[in-house]
Design an enzyme around this catalytic site. Structure first.
Site, PDB file in Angstrom:
ATOM      1  N   TYR A 191      53.961  39.674  30.292  1.00 56.81           N
ATOM      2  CA  TYR A 191      53.888  38.971  31.576  1.00 56.81           C
ATOM      3  C   TYR A 191      55.257  38.868  32.270  1.00 56.81           C
ATOM      4  O   TYR A 191      55.392  39.238  33.433  1.00 56.81           O
ATOM      5  CB  TYR A 191      53.281  37.576  31.376  1.00 56.81           C
ATOM      6  CG  TYR A 191      53.038  36.845  32.670  1.00 56.81           C
ATOM      7  CD1 TYR A 191      51.956  37.164  33.484  1.00 56.81           C
ATOM      8  CD2 TYR A 191      53.898  35.838  33.107  1.00 56.81           C
ATOM      9  CE1 TYR A 191      51.730  36.504  34.681  1.00 56.81           C
ATOM     10  CE2 TYR A 191      53.685  35.175  34.298  1.00 56.81           C
ATOM     11  CZ  TYR A 191      52.592  35.503  35.083  1.00 56.81           C
ATOM     12  OH  TYR A 191      52.378  34.850  36.276  1.00 56.81           O
TER      13      TYR A 191
ATOM     14  N   LYS B 230      56.495  40.570  35.801  1.00 57.73           N
ATOM     15  CA  LYS B 230      56.972  39.790  36.955  1.00 57.73           C
ATOM     16  C   LYS B 230      58.424  40.165  37.325  1.00 57.73           C
ATOM     17  O   LYS B 230      58.787  40.160  38.495  1.00 57.73           O
ATOM     18  CB  LYS B 230      56.838  38.288  36.675  1.00 57.73           C
ATOM     19  CG  LYS B 230      55.380  37.804  36.602  1.00 57.73           C
ATOM     20  CD  LYS B 230      54.584  38.182  37.852  1.00 57.73           C
ATOM     21  CE  LYS B 230      53.206  37.554  37.899  1.00 57.73           C
ATOM     22  NZ  LYS B 230      52.391  38.019  39.026  1.00 57.73           N
TER      23      LYS B 230
HETATM   24  N1  LIG Z   1      49.270  29.518  38.414  1.00 61.63           N
HETATM   25  C1  LIG Z   1      50.520  29.648  38.028  1.00 61.63           C
HETATM   26  O1  LIG Z   1      51.063  28.764  37.346  1.00 61.63           O
HETATM   27  C2  LIG Z   1      51.317  30.860  38.464  1.00 61.63           C
HETATM   28  C3  LIG Z   1      52.724  30.795  38.376  1.00 61.63           C
HETATM   29  C4  LIG Z   1      53.485  31.886  38.783  1.00 61.63           C
HETATM   30  C5  LIG Z   1      52.858  33.027  39.266  1.00 61.63           C
HETATM   31  N2  LIG Z   1      51.497  33.069  39.338  1.00 61.63           N
HETATM   32  C6  LIG Z   1      50.891  34.313  39.850  1.00 61.63           C
HETATM   33  O2  LIG Z   1      50.120  34.021  40.985  1.00 61.63           O
HETATM   34  C7  LIG Z   1      49.074  34.977  41.118  1.00 61.63           C
HETATM   35  C8  LIG Z   1      47.761  34.277  41.352  1.00 61.63           C
HETATM   36  O3  LIG Z   1      47.447  33.516  40.205  1.00 61.63           O
HETATM   37  P1  LIG Z   1      46.631  32.143  40.277  1.00 61.63           P
HETATM   38  O4  LIG Z   1      47.478  31.103  39.651  1.00 61.63           O
HETATM   39  O5  LIG Z   1      46.086  31.912  41.616  1.00 61.63           O
HETATM   40  O6  LIG Z   1      45.478  32.493  39.206  1.00 61.63           O
HETATM   41  P2  LIG Z   1      43.874  32.416  39.301  1.00 61.63           P
HETATM   42  O7  LIG Z   1      43.441  31.130  39.919  1.00 61.63           O
HETATM   43  O8  LIG Z   1      43.385  32.747  37.929  1.00 61.63           O
HETATM   44  O9  LIG Z   1      43.511  33.608  40.311  1.00 61.63           O
HETATM   45  C9  LIG Z   1      43.705  34.953  39.935  1.00 61.63           C
HETATM   46  C10 LIG Z   1      43.023  35.855  40.941  1.00 61.63           C
HETATM   47  O10 LIG Z   1      43.243  37.213  40.537  1.00 61.63           O
HETATM   48  C11 LIG Z   1      41.989  37.898  40.554  1.00 61.63           C
HETATM   49  N3  LIG Z   1      41.965  38.956  39.583  1.00 61.63           N
HETATM   50  C12 LIG Z   1      42.266  38.904  38.258  1.00 61.63           C
HETATM   51  N4  LIG Z   1      42.062  40.091  37.688  1.00 61.63           N
HETATM   52  C13 LIG Z   1      41.610  40.926  38.657  1.00 61.63           C
HETATM   53  C14 LIG Z   1      41.189  42.288  38.680  1.00 61.63           C
HETATM   54  N5  LIG Z   1      41.170  43.048  37.562  1.00 61.63           N
HETATM   55  N6  LIG Z   1      40.787  42.831  39.854  1.00 61.63           N
HETATM   56  C15 LIG Z   1      40.777  42.090  40.985  1.00 61.63           C
HETATM   57  N7  LIG Z   1      41.161  40.792  41.026  1.00 61.63           N
HETATM   58  C16 LIG Z   1      41.556  40.222  39.869  1.00 61.63           C
HETATM   59  C17 LIG Z   1      40.949  36.797  40.235  1.00 61.63           C
HETATM   60  O11 LIG Z   1      39.679  37.135  40.797  1.00 61.63           O
HETATM   61  P3  LIG Z   1      38.377  37.623  40.005  1.00 61.63           P
HETATM   62  O12 LIG Z   1      38.402  36.943  38.662  1.00 61.63           O
HETATM   63  O13 LIG Z   1      37.257  37.172  40.897  1.00 61.63           O
HETATM   64  O14 LIG Z   1      38.525  39.101  39.946  1.00 61.63           O
HETATM   65  C18 LIG Z   1      41.533  35.608  41.010  1.00 61.63           C
HETATM   66  O15 LIG Z   1      41.125  35.654  42.349  1.00 61.63           O
HETATM   67  C19 LIG Z   1      49.121  35.833  39.849  1.00 61.63           C
HETATM   68  O16 LIG Z   1      49.778  37.050  40.128  1.00 61.63           O
HETATM   69  C20 LIG Z   1      49.942  34.982  38.885  1.00 61.63           C
HETATM   70  O17 LIG Z   1      50.616  35.780  37.939  1.00 61.63           O
HETATM   71  C21 LIG Z   1      50.709  32.016  38.960  1.00 61.63           C
END
Ligand SMILES: NC(=O)c1ccc[n+]([C@@H]2O[C@H](COP(=O)([O-])OP(=O)(O)OC[C@H]3O[C@@H](n4cnc5c(N)ncnc54)[C@H](OP(=O)(O)O)[C@@H]3O)[C@@H](O)[C@H]2O)c1
Length: 265
Positions: free
Chosen positions: A158, A162
């Protein structure tokens, strides 16, 4: 905003069915963007489509795609062309984390992860940037993380993914900026979303104090402002900004030592 850009503007957001992607869809729509919503769960996308139309009067187009499929970015691009959609802004947000040791994890799992987190992201930039360049206007947000600077987790891809997104986005911004395109690496810290449920770490991270967390809406608001202002990198929230500066300044040996102490995840 570019005054020469024709209205309506359109943004394509991957991972729009939940969390930060969904919040970004609201944020762009409230700034008069039509939205193309990409993810695997069509029911969630249709629900969001209805919300966007009702709350902002903008067009919303749900598109079910699995970004682990190497052909998916090309299909997304072709679909937009068939619909006659001009994509002015691209948000590569879809993502997740694996919670398992590298060697113990099946290769197919790593292959899909690399495809979603890096290859599809780069491919979508490569597909959509040329038309932005021709029009002299474009906005790209790539979701990185403060994990790009943090001590690595044992055997985990991961942080490496990133770091790649962070470096790639800055390089892309350098190339595209003279053509009116801003590319921002958006770097959140702990954000309320489905992320930790998917990763299976909800139990441990829910013990962390509230002040460490931001809402997806706060992250989306800062991300929108950052790309419009032309910031190549934006870390969300003052606490995360301080943390990322400290982590960036740490010597590699100390980072490695700290990584060995990590028990959280
Ligand atoms: N939450 C945190 O603490 C955090 C911190 C830093 C960075 N981020 C980054 O922010 C971004 C969004 O994460 P989030 O926190 O919003 O997580 P989340 O609520 O789990 O949302 C993830 C999204 O990615 C989609 N996704 C996952 N695998 C996919 C695939 N194979 N094809 C198409 N869509 C896919 C999911 O949709 P479906 O399941 O419907 O496909 C969902 O809409 C990510 O890149 C994550 O690494 C998150």
């Amino acid at each position: 905003m570019n005054p020469a850009a024709d209205l309506p503007r359109t943004v394509l957001i991957t991972g729009a069915s939940a969390g930060i992607g969904k919040a970004l869809a609201h944020e762009f729509a409230c700034h008069e963007f039509d939205v193309v919503l990409v993810a695997r769960r069509g029911d969630k996308l249709q629900q969001l489509e209805a919300e966007i139309k009702q709350q902002y009067g903008q067009m919303a187009y749900p598109l079910v795609e699995d970004l682990a499929d190497p052909d998916s970015p090309q299909r997304i691009h072709d679909w937009c062309r068939q619909q006659g959609l001009t994509v002015d802004a691209l948000v590569n947000n879809a993502g997740y984390a694996l919670h398992s040791d590298f060697v113990a994890t099946e290769w197919n799992t790593h292959r899909d992860f690399i495809q979603v987190m890096m290859t599809s992201l780069v491919h979508l930039c490569h597909l959509f940037a040329p038309a932005m360049q021709d029009r002299g206007y474009g906005r790209i947000i790539n979701l990185a993380s403060i994990a790009a600077w943090s001590p690595q987790l044992k055997g985990n891809l991961y942080g490496a993914a990133k770091s790649f997104v962070l470096d790639f986005s800055q390089a892309l911004d350098l190339e595209l900026r003279p053509h009116g395109i801003h590319c921002t690496a958006l770097c959140p810290g702990f954000t309320f979303s489905e992320f930790h449920d998917v990763m299976g770490t909800r139990g441990s991270v829910s013990k962390l104090p509230r002040f460490l967390w931001m809402t997806a809406e706060e992250v989306a608001r800062e991300g929108f402002e950052a790309v419009m202002e032309g910031k190549p990198v934006h870390v969300t929230g003052r606490l995360n900004q301080g943390l990322s500066q400290v982590m960036a300044a740490l010597p590699a040996s100390l980072k490695h030592y700290l990584a060995k102490q990590q028990k959280l995840m």
